[in-house]
Design a protein around this motif. Structure first.
Motif, mmCIF file in Angstrom:
data_model
loop_
_atom_site.group_PDB
_atom_site.id
_atom_site.type_symbol
_atom_site.label_atom_id
_atom_site.label_comp_id
_atom_site.label_asym_id
_atom_site.label_seq_id
_atom_site.Cartn_x
_atom_site.Cartn_y
_atom_site.Cartn_z
ATOM 1 N N PRO B 3 0.841 -1.203 0.000
ATOM 2 C CA PRO B 3 0.000 0.000 0.000
ATOM 3 C C PRO B 3 0.873 1.248 0.000
ATOM 4 C CG PRO B 3 -0.589 -1.485 1.821
ATOM 5 C CD PRO B 3 0.677 -2.005 1.213
ATOM 6 N N LEU B 4 0.404 2.303 -0.662
ATOM 7 C CA LEU B 4 1.136 3.566 -0.635
ATOM 8 C C LEU B 4 0.999 4.184 0.744
ATOM 9 C CD1 LEU B 4 2.710 5.640 -2.351
ATOM 10 C CD2 LEU B 4 0.527 6.778 -2.778
ATOM 11 N N LEU B 5 -0.233 4.071 1.280
ATOM 12 C CA LEU B 5 -0.489 4.617 2.606
ATOM 13 C C LEU B 5 -1.311 3.601 3.387
ATOM 14 C CD1 LEU B 5 -0.228 7.524 4.098
ATOM 15 C CD2 LEU B 5 -2.683 7.607 3.749
ATOM 16 N N SER B 6 -0.910 3.359 4.609
ATOM 17 C CA SER B 6 -1.655 2.432 5.432
ATOM 18 C C SER B 6 -1.967 3.111 6.764
ATOM 19 C CB SER B 6 -0.812 1.164 5.648
ATOM 20 O OG SER B 6 -1.478 0.299 6.519
ATOM 21 N N TYR B 28 -3.895 2.003 -2.111
ATOM 22 C CA TYR B 28 -2.906 1.487 -3.047
ATOM 23 C C TYR B 28 -2.560 2.518 -4.121
ATOM 24 C CZ TYR B 28 -3.317 -2.992 -0.790
ATOM 25 O OH TYR B 28 -3.274 -3.985 0.146
ATOM 26 N N PRO B 29 -1.388 2.380 -4.749
ATOM 27 C CA PRO B 29 -0.989 3.359 -5.765
ATOM 28 C C PRO B 29 -2.058 3.505 -6.853
ATOM 29 C CG PRO B 29 0.865 1.924 -5.259
ATOM 30 C CD PRO B 29 -0.329 1.378 -4.524
ATOM 31 N N GLY B 200 -1.349 9.206 -12.619
ATOM 32 C CA GLY B 200 -1.362 7.990 -11.810
ATOM 33 C C GLY B 200 -1.259 8.268 -10.320
ATOM 34 N N LEU B 201 -1.810 9.398 -9.881
ATOM 35 C CA LEU B 201 -1.721 9.790 -8.477
ATOM 36 C C LEU B 201 -2.667 8.986 -7.614
ATOM 37 C CD1 LEU B 201 -2.029 13.663 -8.827
ATOM 38 C CD2 LEU B 201 0.042 12.313 -8.623
ATOM 39 N N SER B 202 -2.343 8.907 -6.337
ATOM 40 C CA SER B 202 -3.309 8.446 -5.356
ATOM 41 C C SER B 202 -3.844 9.689 -4.673
ATOM 42 C CB SER B 202 -2.649 7.552 -4.320
ATOM 43 O OG SER B 202 -2.006 6.479 -4.968
ATOM 44 N N ALA B 203 -5.093 9.634 -4.247
ATOM 45 C CA ALA B 203 -5.650 10.813 -3.604
ATOM 46 C C ALA B 203 -6.650 10.410 -2.538
ATOM 47 C CB ALA B 203 -6.308 11.723 -4.634
ATOM 48 N N ILE B 204 -6.750 11.246 -1.529
ATOM 49 C CA ILE B 204 -7.784 11.101 -0.504
ATOM 50 C C ILE B 204 -8.579 12.397 -0.526
ATOM 51 C CG2 ILE B 204 -8.271 10.773 1.944
ATOM 52 C CD1 ILE B 204 -5.677 9.224 2.166
#
Lengths: 227, 256
Positions: B3-6, B28-29, B200-204
């Motif tokens: 995971p990119l961030l957990s 995930y990425p 291809g970014l991850s975002a919240i």
């Protein structure tokens, strides 16, 4: 390709007195590559519910829904998204798109997501839109303002532009004229020819008889029907 | 896949009041996750804890760093965390003026982030800034104007350019379309979606607008009273909500 076993579905309406509506029980079906199965039954029998569960849009209460090796009843969101990207296509009755995105890009998107180059994706999208007789002057416009039949064809184009091994078709020929209905039926035949497993809802009886290899009456999956 | 961030058991209390309680998830990425809930549900508290802007009382935020692999960002040193927030992270605030320097030109606002990661050549920085203004649909001729002369929508787009210019891997967004009129919202959403997918970014994304998450987010977390009451694939949660609160939320949206 598509294996559903012992699937059940209940809607619990918490804000309407906690009413429980049982829709499906003991639902099972299997679709092989190259086969088209039509779901039949009266309005409200649960055809669309089955379709939506097959797409992962509705959550199964129990049972297994395995498509291309992924069990949608248990999969993580990212696994379902990966399945939808490469394996599982869906032609719905409604078009839901980001405002302002041109029709050509809406249709090219599934190919781009599967790694095609922008030129190749646009080229394939153009060919598909031309085949479905959507006037070229509309391609650069967002489909949000299109007529029902035009939106339907954009939906169909999006669903057939990438060779999905599994396809779900919800009334793909509704609101289409005779010529375009033929085009869609040809597309379905071709998809079967390349080995796609298809589940469809066709109120158009002629269309159903022409493309479906089998019919499954979902009335048989109503709770209590088996007993 | 790592995971990119957990996030693991993130809890934040304000005295006796719960900000957010025991929130865990893996991002995930390439994934975009939406967090929805009413005002006071804890979504902004959670976002600030994840982004290192607020220290949670307990829990861990593991980020997959480029250099050293997964690290807990809550226990790393302040300089390390600041470096992360300048390079791999970006934070888009609800109010553009919280994320911009209002007395610095548009080009300066974008260029500053580049300089923070080591860019030094004036011509290159200006060129890149102009390129980014174009990408967020701001006329590059406005490069020397201050954001105070921009409309709200333009300020928000400038803030996005400033945040994305350094090629972050994870973007935190707090109500990115809040306070903008609907036609500007649609344009911004289209832009954000294109940038997120293209890079291809991850975002919240924290928002109370369900239409925003439907268009932008792959998956969704619904919060109430500091707790996550439901999570899953975005369209599944919106079309077949399981929890009473989510059902209420979805059925309360006015149809147009």
């Amino acid at each position: 390709m598509i294996h559903v076993s012992n699937l059940s579905k209940t809607f619990t309406l918490h804000n309407q007195g906690g009413a429980e509506i049982e829709v499906l029980a003991g639902c099972g079906l299997a679709v092989a590559p190259g086969e088209c199965v039509a779901l039949t039954g009266m309005s409200g029998a649960g055809k669309s519910t089955v379709m939506r569960i097959l797409y992962g849009n509705y959550l199964a209460a129990a049972g297994a829904v395995v498509i291309g090796g992924t069990d949608l009843a248990r999969a993580e969101p990212r696994e379902i998204l990966a399945l939808r990207r490469s394996t599982l296509g869906y032609v719905s009755q409604f078009l839901r798109v980001v405002p302002r995105v041109p029709t050509l890009d809406v249709v090219a998107e599934p190919l781009l997501l599967n790694g095609a180059s922008p030129e190749a994706a646009r080229e394939a999208a153009r060919a598909m839109l031309a085949r479905l007789n959507l006037p070229e002057r509309l391609w650069a416009l967002s489909p949000t303002t299109f007529s029902g039949g035009e939106q339907q064809r954009v939906n169909v184009a999006r669903g057939f532009v990438h060779p999905y091994p599994a396809l779900l078709l919800d009334e793909p020929t509704a609101s289409l004229d005779g010529t375009n209905r033929e085009v869609v039926l040809d597309l379905i035949d071709e998809a079967k020819g390349r080995g796609a497993a298809i589940v469809g809802i066709f109120h158009d009886e002629g269309a159903r008889r022409r493309v479906a290899d089998r019919e499954i009456d979902v009335t048989g999956f109503a709770p209590g029907a088996a007993a | 896949m790592t995971p990119l961030l957990s996030a693991q058991g993130i809890t934040k209390r304000y005295g006796a009041h719960i900000g957010c309680a025991d929130v865990s998830f893996d991002l995930y990425p390439g994934e975009v996750m939406g967090i929805v809930g009413e005002s006071g549900s804890g979504k902004t508290t959670l976002l600030n804890c994840l982004a290192g802007q607020l220290a949670p009382d307990s829990g861990a935020v593991i980020f997959d760093t480029r250099a050293d692999g997964p690290r807990d960002t809550l226990t790393m040193s302040e300089p390390e965390r600041r470096m992360l927030s300048r390079t791999d992270w970006a934070f888009v605030h609800q109010h553009a003026r919280d994320g911009l320097r209002m007395n610095v030109s548009a080009g300066g606002n974008v260029g500053e982030r580049l300089m923070a990661v080591g860019a030094r050549h004036y011509g290159t920085i200006r060129e890149e800034a102009a390129d980014w203004l174009g990408r967020v649909e701001i006329d590059p001729a406005r490069i020397d104007d201050r954001p105070t002369t921009f409309s709200g929508g333009m300020q928000q787009r400038l803030q996005i350019a400033r945040n994305l210019v350094t090629g972050p891997r994870l973007v935190f967004m707090d109500e990115p379309t809040g306070g903008l009129d609907v036609s500007v919202q649609a344009r911004l959403l289209d832009l954000l979606r294109g940038l997120v997918r293209g890079m291809g970014l991850s975002a919240i994304v924290v928002t109370h607008d369900l239409a925003v998450v439907r268009l932008l987010a792959d998956r969704l977390m619904v919060m109430r009273g500091g707790h996550v009451v439901e999570a899953g694939l975005t369209d599944q949660v919106l079309d077949d909500p399981q929890h009473p609160y989510t059902q209420l939320l979805v059925s309360s949206v006015l149809q147009v």
